[in-house]
Design a protein around this motif. Sequence first.
Motif, mmCIF file in Angstrom:
data_model
loop_
_atom_site.group_PDB
_atom_site.id
_atom_site.type_symbol
_atom_site.label_atom_id
_atom_site.label_comp_id
_atom_site.label_asym_id
_atom_site.label_seq_id
_atom_site.Cartn_x
_atom_site.Cartn_y
_atom_site.Cartn_z
ATOM 1 N N ILE A 1 -43.277 -2.769 29.434
ATOM 2 C CA ILE A 1 -42.697 -1.848 30.223
ATOM 3 C C ILE A 1 -41.444 -1.975 30.203
ATOM 4 O O ILE A 1 -40.355 -1.322 30.151
ATOM 5 N N GLY A 2 -40.640 -3.388 30.202
ATOM 6 C CA GLY A 2 -39.326 -3.695 29.997
ATOM 7 C C GLY A 2 -38.666 -2.941 28.617
ATOM 8 O O GLY A 2 -37.608 -2.434 28.817
ATOM 9 N N TYR A 3 -39.473 -3.236 27.636
ATOM 10 C CA TYR A 3 -38.786 -2.617 26.444
ATOM 11 C C TYR A 3 -38.909 -1.346 26.399
ATOM 12 O O TYR A 3 -37.831 -0.456 25.809
ATOM 13 N N PHE A 4 -39.846 -0.699 27.010
ATOM 14 C CA PHE A 4 -39.924 1.004 27.026
ATOM 15 C C PHE A 4 -38.692 1.494 28.012
ATOM 16 O O PHE A 4 -38.129 2.361 27.716
ATOM 17 N N GLY A 5 -38.352 0.652 29.002
ATOM 18 C CA GLY A 5 -37.067 1.185 29.879
ATOM 19 C C GLY A 5 -35.928 1.157 29.109
ATOM 20 O O GLY A 5 -35.291 1.914 29.152
ATOM 21 N N SER A 6 -35.722 0.057 28.226
ATOM 22 C CA SER A 6 -34.554 -0.297 27.515
ATOM 23 C C SER A 6 -34.531 0.830 26.544
ATOM 24 O O SER A 6 -33.686 1.422 26.326
ATOM 25 N N PHE A 7 -35.557 1.230 26.051
ATOM 26 C CA PHE A 7 -35.771 2.275 24.751
ATOM 27 C C PHE A 7 -35.174 3.517 25.327
ATOM 28 O O PHE A 7 -34.233 4.201 24.734
ATOM 29 N N LEU A 8 -35.627 4.011 26.457
ATOM 30 C CA LEU A 8 -35.118 5.137 27.188
ATOM 31 C C LEU A 8 -33.691 5.176 27.607
ATOM 32 O O LEU A 8 -32.994 6.327 27.193
ATOM 33 N N VAL A 9 -33.131 4.304 27.948
ATOM 34 C CA VAL A 9 -31.769 4.094 28.135
ATOM 35 C C VAL A 9 -31.045 4.326 26.931
ATOM 36 O O VAL A 9 -29.865 4.814 26.748
ATOM 37 N N ILE A 10 -31.433 3.588 25.717
ATOM 38 C CA ILE A 10 -30.745 3.674 24.700
ATOM 39 C C ILE A 10 -30.947 5.344 24.029
ATOM 40 O O ILE A 10 -29.910 5.974 23.722
ATOM 41 N N VAL A 11 -32.116 5.851 24.219
ATOM 42 C CA VAL A 11 -32.383 7.087 23.520
ATOM 43 C C VAL A 11 -31.528 8.108 24.343
ATOM 44 O O VAL A 11 -30.884 9.064 23.841
ATOM 45 N N SER A 12 -31.173 8.057 25.689
ATOM 46 C CA SER A 12 -30.439 8.884 26.572
ATOM 47 C C SER A 12 -29.016 9.147 26.072
ATOM 48 O O SER A 12 -28.473 9.937 26.167
ATOM 49 N N MET A 13 -28.364 7.997 25.550
ATOM 50 C CA MET A 13 -27.079 7.828 25.036
ATOM 51 C C MET A 13 -27.103 8.829 23.655
ATOM 52 O O MET A 13 -25.799 9.015 23.280
ATOM 53 N N LEU A 14 -28.035 9.273 23.018
ATOM 54 C CA LEU A 14 -28.018 10.077 21.945
ATOM 55 C C LEU A 14 -28.336 11.556 22.284
ATOM 56 O O LEU A 14 -28.160 12.520 21.414
ATOM 57 N N MET A 15 -28.345 11.758 23.451
ATOM 58 C CA MET A 15 -28.443 13.195 24.032
ATOM 59 C C MET A 15 -27.074 13.889 24.025
ATOM 60 O O MET A 15 -26.022 13.386 24.253
ATOM 61 N N THR A 16 -27.235 15.036 23.489
ATOM 62 C CA THR A 16 -25.856 15.887 23.507
ATOM 63 C C THR A 16 -25.672 16.490 24.719
ATOM 64 O O THR A 16 -24.493 17.106 25.351
ATOM 65 N N SER A 17 -26.715 16.837 25.551
ATOM 66 C CA SER A 17 -26.577 17.412 26.893
ATOM 67 C C SER A 17 -26.287 16.530 28.008
ATOM 68 O O SER A 17 -26.986 15.394 27.951
ATOM 69 N N VAL A 18 -25.186 16.712 28.591
ATOM 70 C CA VAL A 18 -25.067 15.715 29.820
ATOM 71 C C VAL A 18 -26.288 15.727 30.922
ATOM 72 O O VAL A 18 -26.439 14.590 31.230
ATOM 73 N N VAL A 19 -26.681 16.488 31.178
ATOM 74 C CA VAL A 19 -27.818 16.854 32.185
ATOM 75 C C VAL A 19 -29.124 15.908 31.599
ATOM 76 O O VAL A 19 -29.776 15.154 32.240
ATOM 77 N N LYS A 20 -29.578 16.001 30.296
ATOM 78 C CA LYS A 20 -30.499 15.337 29.747
ATOM 79 C C LYS A 20 -30.211 13.912 29.605
ATOM 80 O O LYS A 20 -31.127 13.020 30.021
ATOM 81 N N LEU A 21 -29.083 13.456 29.264
ATOM 82 C CA LEU A 21 -28.679 12.413 29.115
ATOM 83 C C LEU A 21 -28.861 11.543 30.679
ATOM 84 O O LEU A 21 -29.272 10.417 30.611
ATOM 85 N N ARG A 22 -28.314 12.335 31.645
ATOM 86 C CA ARG A 22 -28.526 11.674 32.902
ATOM 87 C C ARG A 22 -29.945 11.464 33.450
ATOM 88 O O ARG A 22 -30.384 10.346 34.102
ATOM 89 N N ILE A 23 -30.688 12.384 33.191
ATOM 90 C CA ILE A 23 -32.201 12.449 33.661
ATOM 91 C C ILE A 23 -33.205 11.172 32.947
ATOM 92 O O ILE A 23 -33.467 10.490 33.470
ATOM 93 N N ILE A 24 -32.791 11.295 31.733
ATOM 94 C CA ILE A 24 -33.673 10.339 30.789
ATOM 95 C C ILE A 24 -32.942 8.844 31.000
ATOM 96 O O ILE A 24 -33.792 7.810 31.130
ATOM 97 N N ASN A 25 -31.538 8.517 31.175
ATOM 98 C CA ASN A 25 -31.198 7.444 31.773
ATOM 99 C C ASN A 25 -31.690 6.897 32.830
ATOM 100 O O ASN A 25 -31.860 5.812 33.108
#
Length: 204
Positions: A10-34
Amino acid sequence: MTIQTLIEMIGYFGSFLVIVSMLMTSVVKLRIINTVGSVIFCGYAICIHSYPTAAMQLCLIAINIINLYKLMNTKKEYTAVNVKAEDGFLNHFLDENFSDIAHFFPDCSKPSSDDEVILIMCGQNPAGVFVASKENDDSPGALFIKLDYTTPAYRDTSAAKFLFDFLKSQGVQKLSTKTIIPAHKRYLKKMGFEQNGEVYVRTL
């Protein structure tokens, strides 16, 4: 699988989502996934009794929620500016966003002198560009879209809705375009275009 292993996953998955969010070009998607990633990682931190980490994640969640609220509730005021194909600022904008434009419009070329070219401005900032040619059919006010691009900061459909209302006020009655890009197809369907063979059409 032990409880400890599950908690680690679960910890690794949470970290993965935070990293993925930084790849988003949409600011809204970045904030939601983060935010989702931070919630999961906060739960992980509490499970392992790392309370300083949990407190930091709670702060990040609060910051994301506040910024999402601002993004969703701040009304954007757009203006449409008709420009010539050889306009210097237009060509600078196209050059600066070339790689992102090519992602959605791989066959797009520079506008020609016969094209309808509109810069969409949000205050003093360029939000996007629209390039279209007149259709060679019997439909009055019909345009074929060559380029309908908005920068990532304005990719929440508000600029597109403004543009379509503006075009309608200028006498445009029908828009059509072609694409093979899945993301662009999804956008067109979201904006009310209907597929007719290889062509996507929307009546204004």
